[in-house]
Design a protein around this motif. Structure first.
Motif, PDB file in Angstrom:
ATOM      1  N   VAL B 172       0.844  -1.204   0.000  1.00  0.00           N
ATOM      2  CA  VAL B 172       0.000   0.000   0.000  1.00  0.00           C
ATOM      3  C   VAL B 172       0.876   1.249   0.000  1.00  0.00           C
ATOM      4  CG1 VAL B 172      -1.645   1.319   1.396  1.00  0.00           C
ATOM      5  CG2 VAL B 172      -1.998  -1.108   1.023  1.00  0.00           C
ATOM      6  N   ARG B 173       1.978   1.185   0.717  1.00  0.00           N
ATOM      7  CA  ARG B 173       2.875   2.349   0.743  1.00  0.00           C
ATOM      8  C   ARG B 173       3.491   2.613  -0.630  1.00  0.00           C
ATOM      9  NH1 ARG B 173       6.129   1.348   6.216  1.00  0.00           N
ATOM     10  NH2 ARG B 173       4.497   1.923   7.659  1.00  0.00           N
ATOM     11  N   ALA B 174       3.608   1.540  -1.410  1.00  0.00           N
ATOM     12  CA  ALA B 174       4.226   1.702  -2.735  1.00  0.00           C
ATOM     13  C   ALA B 174       3.224   2.205  -3.784  1.00  0.00           C
ATOM     14  CB  ALA B 174       4.825   0.371  -3.186  1.00  0.00           C
ATOM     15  N   VAL B 175       1.946   2.305  -3.400  1.00  0.00           N
ATOM     16  CA  VAL B 175       0.945   2.795  -4.363  1.00  0.00           C
ATOM     17  C   VAL B 175       1.244   4.259  -4.687  1.00  0.00           C
ATOM     18  CG1 VAL B 175      -1.505   3.346  -4.643  1.00  0.00           C
ATOM     19  CG2 VAL B 175      -0.836   1.182  -3.624  1.00  0.00           C
ATOM     20  N   SER B 176       1.142   4.580  -5.963  1.00  0.00           N
ATOM     21  CA  SER B 176       1.495   5.931  -6.403  1.00  0.00           C
ATOM     22  C   SER B 176       0.602   6.988  -5.743  1.00  0.00           C
ATOM     23  CB  SER B 176       1.341   6.003  -7.922  1.00  0.00           C
ATOM     24  OG  SER B 176       1.120   7.308  -8.324  1.00  0.00           O
ATOM     25  N   PRO B 177       1.209   8.016  -5.125  1.00  0.00           N
ATOM     26  CA  PRO B 177       0.410   9.096  -4.526  1.00  0.00           C
ATOM     27  C   PRO B 177      -0.448   9.807  -5.569  1.00  0.00           C
ATOM     28  CG  PRO B 177       2.743   9.332  -3.963  1.00  0.00           C
ATOM     29  CD  PRO B 177       2.642   8.228  -4.959  1.00  0.00           C
ATOM     30  N   ASP B 178       0.011   9.816  -6.812  1.00  0.00           N
ATOM     31  CA  ASP B 178      -0.779  10.444  -7.882  1.00  0.00           C
ATOM     32  C   ASP B 178      -2.117   9.736  -8.059  1.00  0.00           C
ATOM     33  OD1 ASP B 178       1.185  12.239  -8.340  1.00  0.00           O
ATOM     34  OD2 ASP B 178       1.905  11.351 -10.213  1.00  0.00           O
ATOM     35  N   MET B 179      -2.067   8.399  -7.976  1.00  0.00           N
ATOM     36  CA  MET B 179      -3.308   7.640  -8.155  1.00  0.00           C
ATOM     37  C   MET B 179      -4.233   7.829  -6.944  1.00  0.00           C
ATOM     38  SD  MET B 179      -3.096   6.434 -11.127  1.00  0.00           S
ATOM     39  CE  MET B 179      -4.408   5.245 -11.270  1.00  0.00           C
ATOM     40  N   ILE B 180      -3.632   7.957  -5.763  1.00  0.00           N
ATOM     41  CA  ILE B 180      -4.458   8.208  -4.568  1.00  0.00           C
ATOM     42  C   ILE B 180      -5.126   9.578  -4.716  1.00  0.00           C
ATOM     43  CG2 ILE B 180      -4.385   8.569  -2.061  1.00  0.00           C
ATOM     44  CD1 ILE B 180      -2.020   6.560  -2.024  1.00  0.00           C
ATOM     45  N   GLU B 181      -4.363  10.542  -5.238  1.00  0.00           N
ATOM     46  CA  GLU B 181      -4.921  11.882  -5.453  1.00  0.00           C
ATOM     47  C   GLU B 181      -6.086  11.823  -6.447  1.00  0.00           C
ATOM     48  OE1 GLU B 181      -2.622  15.994  -5.785  1.00  0.00           O
ATOM     49  OE2 GLU B 181      -2.703  14.963  -7.708  1.00  0.00           O
ATOM     50  N   MET B 182      -5.927  10.973  -7.472  1.00  0.00           N
ATOM     51  CA  MET B 182      -7.011  10.813  -8.449  1.00  0.00           C
ATOM     52  C   MET B 182      -8.268  10.300  -7.741  1.00  0.00           C
ATOM     53  SD  MET B 182      -8.786   8.389 -10.336  1.00  0.00           S
ATOM     54  CE  MET B 182      -7.813   6.902 -10.343  1.00  0.00           C
ATOM     55  N   CYS B 183      -8.085   9.288  -6.874  1.00  0.00           N
ATOM     56  CA  CYS B 183      -9.236   8.744  -6.128  1.00  0.00           C
ATOM     57  C   CYS B 183      -9.855   9.817  -5.240  1.00  0.00           C
ATOM     58  CB  CYS B 183      -8.812   7.553  -5.277  1.00  0.00           C
ATOM     59  SG  CYS B 183      -8.418   6.098  -6.235  1.00  0.00           S
ATOM     60  N   ASP B 184      -8.998  10.608  -4.600  1.00  0.00           N
ATOM     61  CA  ASP B 184      -9.510  11.685  -3.734  1.00  0.00           C
ATOM     62  C   ASP B 184     -10.333  12.678  -4.554  1.00  0.00           C
ATOM     63  OD1 ASP B 184      -8.239  10.584  -1.582  1.00  0.00           O
ATOM     64  OD2 ASP B 184      -6.491  11.908  -1.656  1.00  0.00           O
TER      65      ASP B 184
END
Lengths: 263, 281
Positions: B172-184
């Motif tokens: 989970v830590r390796a998941v791209s922050p960009d993709m998390i931002e997209m989800c947000d």
């Protein structure tokens, strides 16, 4: 014209590392975006253009602000206001295990667009508009970078958002693809019955001159608005037309005089 | 110049067919041969040692004696009832506990990967679970629960959840922050985010967790059964160990190894290959 988004007295600073002072991005920045405008935020890298989009979308909290107003409501008091927006990022940011259509559905489900029965129709409409109807069931790795970016525009547009936030969406593309994408975007925007408000970030002066109805020029951080220009040229605008070239020259001049950036 | 080149080529050419003759041309057959050669070599050494050096069939069984035991086990014949009944008990315990540990470890790992506070909170218990030997855990649970199915299942849950938690949190830590931002930005809710975003994103980590924990699980369940359960493969292993009769012990070791390899090759490897294909495209 009605103001759609209003940022009042925006202050943003990031704490410095290793005892260095805070990195100030904005000091009392004020910005109004008109409803139905194609507003381009133009500025050098690192001036906080994308950060402004994130604050507008509620993804980032400013250090202080007297208002982050969307349709007359403060986003901080009514976070659901951000559901009126959809975001197109620099990269396509598609889920690789979902088809292009499923990626669009992912956005529709997240923003809870109702009724669900109209999703298929919306997707077909906008995938057709960007020339991807035959690729709806393809996976991102099966299409080109330009097609992926078109799919990411559909993911945003299919929600029929009142406000579209676009963060340098064509900067990763080659110039030929980017030119096509600009034309597609302007066509989509002009053809829709409801003229959506677009806030478009770029550092490309020619791109701003070709697309904007309103140009907001930012200085390097700490950023302030150093120049603002309404543009009432009709679309489509040819990059090599005299009007666009004159506008480019004007913007370069403004950068030199107001932001101290030499070309 | 040309005359010097001719003998070199001519000298090089005969060597090729000779090299080819050693291994089959077909890639699958070549791989199979390469995998089988070390095993055959090992069996040859084993046979030589037990036939000529350590000649005590009860303690040092020959490959042939072990093969005989394998046939006996597979026919269901055993000193404590049908071997299939014992095997079923062992594998049902393993499956129940492994599935539970996998689900719990994954859910906690996703939370831990996103929330530093939660990860730190879990870090010490996880470390304790992994550092304390499994035998000690089994004895602790024997004292707590008595001779019961709860012993191996709880021991497996404790010991397998820990590595699954760590592997998942790392994924989970390796998941791209960009993709998390997209989800947000698209306001993706927690359930949809878990099933449509995080779990597919960390799928390679999940398969790796599943492989490691399954292999670890086989070992732990046998230890628990050896120490204190009235049935299971571990009970048979303990019985033959107490009798100082090694052939069936080795046979059971081979069966367990083959089961592990089969599950790995038939389930986990194809799964991982498919995920890799989707990831790379």
């Amino acid at each position: 014209m009605t103001v759609k988004v209003s940022l009042r007295d925006l202050h943003l600073a990031f704490p410095g590392r290793d005892g260095a002072g805070d990195k100030v991005i904005y000091e009392n920045l004020n910005l109004d975006i008109d409803e139905g405008s194609f507003t381009v935020l133009l500025g050098p890298s690192g001036c906080g253009k994308s950060t402004l989009l994130n604050i507008t979308n509620g993804l980032l909290k400013p250090t202080s602000a007297s208002g982050i107003i969307v349709d007359g409501n403060d986003l901080r008091d009514q976070p659901e206001m951000s559901r009126k927006m959809a975001y197109v990022f620099q990269g396509a940011r598609l889920l690789r295990w979902k088809t292009l259509a499923q990626n669009a559905e992912f956005g529709l489900a997240g923003l809870n667009v109702q009724p669900k029965e109209k999703w298929q129709g919306l997707m077909e409409k906008y995938f057709s508009a960007v020339g991807l109807k035959d690729y709806m069931n393809h996976y991102p790795h099966q299409v080109s970078g330009g097609m992926q970016q078109r799919a990411s525009i559909v993911r945003a547009w299919v929600n029929e958002p009142e406000i579209l936030l676009m963060d340098e969406p064509f900067s990763h593309l080659d110039e030929i693809t980017a030119a096509t994408m600009r034309r597609i975007l302007i066509d989509l925007w002009r053809q829709d019955e409801t003229r959506r408000t677009i806030i478009f970030v770029t550092h490309d002066i020619a791109e701003a001159a070709q697309m904007a109805s309103d140009i907001v020029m930012l200085t390097p951080a700490p950023s302030s608005i150093c120049y603002r220009r309404k543009v009432d040229m009709p679309w489509p605008r040819a990059m090599e037309s005299d009007e666009v070239i004159d506008l480019e020259k004007e913007l370069r001049r403004a950068f030199s005089e107001k932001a101290g950036i030499r070309f | 110049m040309s005359t010097s080149a001719v003998p070199t080529d001519a000298a090089a050419q005969p060597a090729r067919p000779a090299r080819r003759a050693l291994l089959p041309q077909n890639p699958r057959a070549r791989n199979l041969t390469l995998n089988a050669l070390p095993v055959l070599g090992l069996v040859a050494v084993w046979w030589f040692v037990t036939a000529f050096v350590l000649v005590q069939p009860r303690l040092y069984p020959t490959p042939l004696a072990v093969a005989g035991e394998l046939v006996r086990i597979l026919s269901g014949d055993g000193p404590l009832g049908s071997t299939y009944v014992h095997a079923a008990a062992t594998f049902s315990r393993l499956l129940v506990a492994w599935s539970g540990a996998f689900v719990i470890g994954t859910v906690l790992g996703v939370i831990g990967g996103r929330n530093r506070w939660f990860f730190d909170f879990c870090a010490n218990p996880v470390w304790i679970a992994m550092a304390v030997p499994s035998v000690v855990w089994v004895y602790i649970f024997l004292v707590l629960f008595g001779i019961d199915n709860l012993v191996p299942i709880t021991a497996l849950l404790v010991l397998l959840t820990a590595p699954v938690f760590l592997g998942t949190a790392e994924g989970v830590r390796a998941v791209s922050p960009d993709m998390i931002e997209m989800c947000d930005s698209y306001k993706i809710g927690p359930i949809r985010r878990l099933f449509h975003f995080y779990l597919p994103s960390i799928a390679p980590y999940l398969v790796a967790n599943a492989r490691v924990s399954f292999a670890l699980g086989i070992r732990i369940v046998i230890i628990a059964e050896v120490i204190g359960l009235p049935n299971g493969v571990g009970l048979l292993v303990g019985y033959w160990s107490d009798s100082l009769y090694m052939a069936p012990l080795v046979a059971w070791g081979i069966i367990l190894m083959l089961v592990g390899v089969a599950v790995d090759h038939l389930v986990f490897v194809p799964l991982q290959r498919r995920i890799r294909q989707e990831t790379v495209g």
